[in-house]
Motif scaffolding. Structure first.
Motif, PDB file in Angstrom:
ATOM      1  N   TRP A   1     -14.754   0.491  32.297  1.00 16.38           N
ATOM      2  CA  TRP A   1     -13.613   0.429  31.367  1.00 16.38           C
ATOM      3  C   TRP A   1     -13.885   1.426  29.990  1.00 16.38           C
ATOM      4  O   TRP A   1     -13.003   2.099  29.520  1.00 16.38           O
ATOM      5  N   MET A   2     -15.230   1.516  29.584  1.00 13.68           N
ATOM      6  CA  MET A   2     -15.435   2.199  28.653  1.00 13.68           C
ATOM      7  C   MET A   2     -15.175   3.910  28.722  1.00 13.68           C
ATOM      8  O   MET A   2     -14.584   4.462  27.805  1.00 13.68           O
ATOM      9  N   LYS A   3     -15.352   4.213  29.683  1.00 17.71           N
ATOM     10  CA  LYS A   3     -14.982   5.725  30.364  1.00 17.71           C
ATOM     11  C   LYS A   3     -13.314   5.895  30.086  1.00 17.71           C
ATOM     12  O   LYS A   3     -13.057   7.219  29.863  1.00 17.71           O
ATOM     13  N   THR A   4     -12.651   5.099  30.076  1.00 23.29           N
ATOM     14  CA  THR A   4     -11.101   5.315  30.087  1.00 23.29           C
ATOM     15  C   THR A   4     -11.090   5.714  28.489  1.00 23.29           C
ATOM     16  O   THR A   4      -9.797   6.250  28.170  1.00 23.29           O
ATOM     17  N   THR A   5     -11.781   5.513  27.441  1.00 20.44           N
ATOM     18  CA  THR A   5     -11.717   5.965  26.203  1.00 20.44           C
ATOM     19  C   THR A   5     -11.926   7.483  25.941  1.00 20.44           C
ATOM     20  O   THR A   5     -11.458   7.966  24.800  1.00 20.44           O
ATOM     21  N   LEU A   6     -12.334   8.017  26.977  1.00 19.60           N
ATOM     22  CA  LEU A   6     -12.821   9.573  26.728  1.00 19.60           C
ATOM     23  C   LEU A   6     -13.866   9.795  25.904  1.00 19.60           C
ATOM     24  O   LEU A   6     -14.039  10.956  25.490  1.00 19.60           O
ATOM     25  N   LEU A   7     -14.596   8.987  25.474  1.00 23.63           N
ATOM     26  CA  LEU A   7     -15.301   9.195  24.206  1.00 23.63           C
ATOM     27  C   LEU A   7     -16.866   9.871  25.219  1.00 23.63           C
ATOM     28  O   LEU A   7     -16.907   9.288  26.387  1.00 23.63           O
ATOM     29  N   PRO A   8     -17.563  10.548  24.571  1.00 21.53           N
ATOM     30  CA  PRO A   8     -18.797  11.036  25.251  1.00 21.53           C
ATOM     31  C   PRO A   8     -19.723   9.862  25.497  1.00 21.53           C
ATOM     32  O   PRO A   8     -19.880   8.779  25.184  1.00 21.53           O
ATOM     33  N   ASN A   9     -20.452  10.158  26.800  1.00 22.73           N
ATOM     34  CA  ASN A   9     -21.295   9.183  27.476  1.00 22.73           C
ATOM     35  C   ASN A   9     -22.204   8.723  26.371  1.00 22.73           C
ATOM     36  O   ASN A   9     -22.901   7.686  26.109  1.00 22.73           O
ATOM     37  N   SER A  10     -22.964   9.618  25.631  1.00 21.46           N
ATOM     38  CA  SER A  10     -23.852   9.301  24.459  1.00 21.46           C
ATOM     39  C   SER A  10     -23.262   8.441  23.544  1.00 21.46           C
ATOM     40  O   SER A  10     -24.022   7.517  23.110  1.00 21.46           O
ATOM     41  N   VAL A  11     -22.006   8.349  23.147  1.00 18.83           N
ATOM     42  CA  VAL A  11     -21.482   7.374  22.129  1.00 18.83           C
ATOM     43  C   VAL A  11     -21.369   5.961  22.791  1.00 18.83           C
ATOM     44  O   VAL A  11     -21.719   4.925  22.009  1.00 18.83           O
ATOM     45  N   LEU A  12     -20.741   6.188  24.059  1.00 19.63           N
ATOM     46  CA  LEU A  12     -20.582   4.966  24.634  1.00 19.63           C
ATOM     47  C   LEU A  12     -21.841   3.970  25.088  1.00 19.63           C
ATOM     48  O   LEU A  12     -22.059   2.873  24.800  1.00 19.63           O
TER      49      LEU A  12
END
Length: 544
Positions: free
Chosen positions: A475-486
């Motif tokens: 679900w988090m990856k749908t925000t398109l934020l970098p992995n390091s932020v997530l």
């Protein structure tokens, strides 16, 4: 997102400090005397100071204007810094050294050159024109406890190349490149242009290719076909400038904390980002090895230089025709290099650049040169043959050091999303010993939006009231934020450290992501008003 802090046990730190101290002693005892005797500092780099051994590893960030240099620095330290301006035109007009300090402050360039605790004392010869464009920003930032970062002015394009900076820009870059542990060279995927000043800057980096990492930035703004063409053009251009058989590594990415644009090569950008961050993350661990390598490289140059100066002194007449003999010797310098190689078995790669050496010899008085003392050369040979060799086992015996820099650079945070690796939250302890349970009475800042977050939570089909890391990641990856932020969001949200999120923890995660998307910095540690009520320490009255 906060930068990753370097945590290591006292024994490991002691080993590193021991190696650094021994290198410092060897330099002042073995190498510095022959440098002075052979006038090495008039031809090459100034003498080493204590601060150059004691300071943290240095990362030099360079590139043309508007390639994202300052944004990249902000991405690493996860906060703004004084003087850090971002824009499409040249905005960074000075060299800024970002270093750790207990309180935030800015130290101007002229003051830095007289501070013995800073490694910038030998920048004084570049004059006021440069020093007025140089500053040190000290910040209580966790990342800067382990590395120092140098942000530089944007390299001018061809249209602006005729403008004068007032100081020797390539020479300043060369000075920093000699002392940097890593050089990050950024290019913009939209405007791949090689100006005259950029070509001169490449000349300043020659000899330091091992430290260089090239970054093709803003790669999410082009499609895969365009990226392939730009990447090929960049490799071709770099091959013309750096004439070495080895190919420079180019990292393709979009290095900032904002959501990336959807693209076919999204997964590639994530892998490239992790590779580059891992490389920077390892700098503190490899600091002692890098200092040893630089000392050996310098010692070999000093040996070749000392033989050259001694030869020139012996060939000079005592009374007549000094000037003509001097010019004749300078002209024959390539032949002299060859003679010294054969007579003293000095490798050809140890000698300085012949053309630059000839230029500097023109302004020297050969009568002031000194012939080589056998005792000094014997001391230098001992340094290269036995003293350095004795240090290598000590470096190899160092325990593997955990290099965790909080935020973007934290390998543990990135590892949170790997199924085979889960690390319990290091900041689970929310209350200091003897402290009051004030957090019990603080209103939960997420409560007013929780019904909206609960709808998302239950749509993801929790199991036993909890969502697994894999479901949360998807679900988090749908925000398109970098992995390091997530990954940092995950670390803050999984308060109980069990590798899954309940409805309160998930609500906290969504709240943090929404704040990040609105442009706010994420906290390094979870403040009391964000701690879910069920995860707060219980008071004595509640226990009864």
């Amino acid at each position: 997102m906060s930068v990753r802090r370097l945590r290591s046990d006292p024994k490991t730190l002691g080993d590193v400090n021991l190696v650094t101290e021994e290198l410092k002693n060897l330099y002042f005892k073995r190498l510095l005397p022959i440098e002075k005797h052979s006038s090495f500092h008039h031809f090459h780099s100034p003498r080493y100071e204590d601060a150059e051994f004691d300071n943290q590893p240095m990362v030099l960030v360079i590139g043309q204007y508007s390639t994202g240099k300052t944004t990249f620095v902000r991405y690493l330290i996860e906060e703004d810094f004084p003087g850090g301006r971002v824009g499409p035109e040249p905005t960074t007009d000075c060299f800024t050294a970002l270093m750790h300090g207990e309180a935030e402050g800015v130290i101007p360039g002229n003051a830095l050159t007289v501070d013995p605790k800073k490694p910038f004392r030998h920048l004084d010869p570049f004059g006021n024109a440069f020093l007025n464009r140089f500053q040190c920003v000290q910040m209580p930032n966790k990342v800067l406890e382990s590395i120092s970062i140098i942000d530089t002015p944007g390299i001018l394009t061809a249209a602006k190349g005729k403008l004068s900076r007032g100081y020797d820009f390539p020479a300043v870059l060369r000075w920093f490149a000699e002392r940097a542990d890593r050089i990050i060279l950024l290019f913009d995927a939209h405007k791949l242009e090689f100006s005259d000043e950029l070509t001169r800057a490449f000349g300043a980096l020659c000899g330091h290719e091992d430290k260089l990492r090239v970054v093709l930035n803003k790669a999410d703004r082009v499609d895969s076909q365009q990226l392939m063409r730009v990447y090929g053009a960049l490799m071709w251009s770099l091959g013309k400038v750096f004439r070495t058989p080895e190919i420079l590594r180019v990292h393709v990415g979009s290095f900032w904390s904002e959501p990336r644009q959807p693209c076919d090569h999204y997964q590639l950008l994530e892998l490239e980002e992790e590779d580059l961050l891992a490389d920077i993350r390892n700098l503190p661990r490899n600091a002692a090895v890098r200092k040893l390598n630089d000392l050996v490289k310098r010692a070999r140059l000093v040996r070749a230089h000392a033989h050259v100066i001694s030869y020139l002194k012996k060939e000079m007449p005592t009374v007549f025709c000094k000037e003509s003999k001097k010019h004749n010797l300078i002209y024959q310098l390539p032949l002299i290099f060859t003679k010294i190689q054969q007579r003293h078995r000095v490798p050809a790669g140890d000698f300085p650049d012949c053309t630059k050496m000839q230029e500097k010899l023109l302004g020297q008085d050969f009568s002031r040169f000194k012939t080589l003392k056998p005792s000094l050369m014997a001391s230098l040979d001992k340094l290269l043959t036995s003293d350095i060799a004795d240090l290598v086992p000590l470096i190899q015996q160092q325990e593997p050091r955990k290099t965790s820099l909080p935020g973007v650079l934290d390998g543990e945070f990135l590892g949170t999303f790997r199924p085979e690796h889960y690390k319990k939250d290091l900041f689970k302890e929310l209350q200091k010993a003897g402290g009051s349970a004030e957090s019990d009475f603080v209103e939960w800042a997420v409560a007013k939006h929780k019904p909206k977050y609960d709808e998302i939570f239950f749509n993801l089909s929790p199991n036993g009231g909890r969502l697994s890391a894999s479901k949360v990641k998807e679900w988090m990856k749908t925000t398109l934020l970098p992995n390091s932020v997530l990954a940092h969001v995950w670390r803050l949200s999984d308060v109980d450290g069990d590798g899954a999120l309940d409805n309160e923890e998930f609500a906290l995660a969504v709240h943090l992501i929404e704040g990040k998307l609105e442009g706010h910095w994420l906290p390094r540690e979870l403040p009391s008003h964000l701690v879910p009520p069920s995860k707060r320490p219980r008071s004595a009255g509640e226990d009864e």
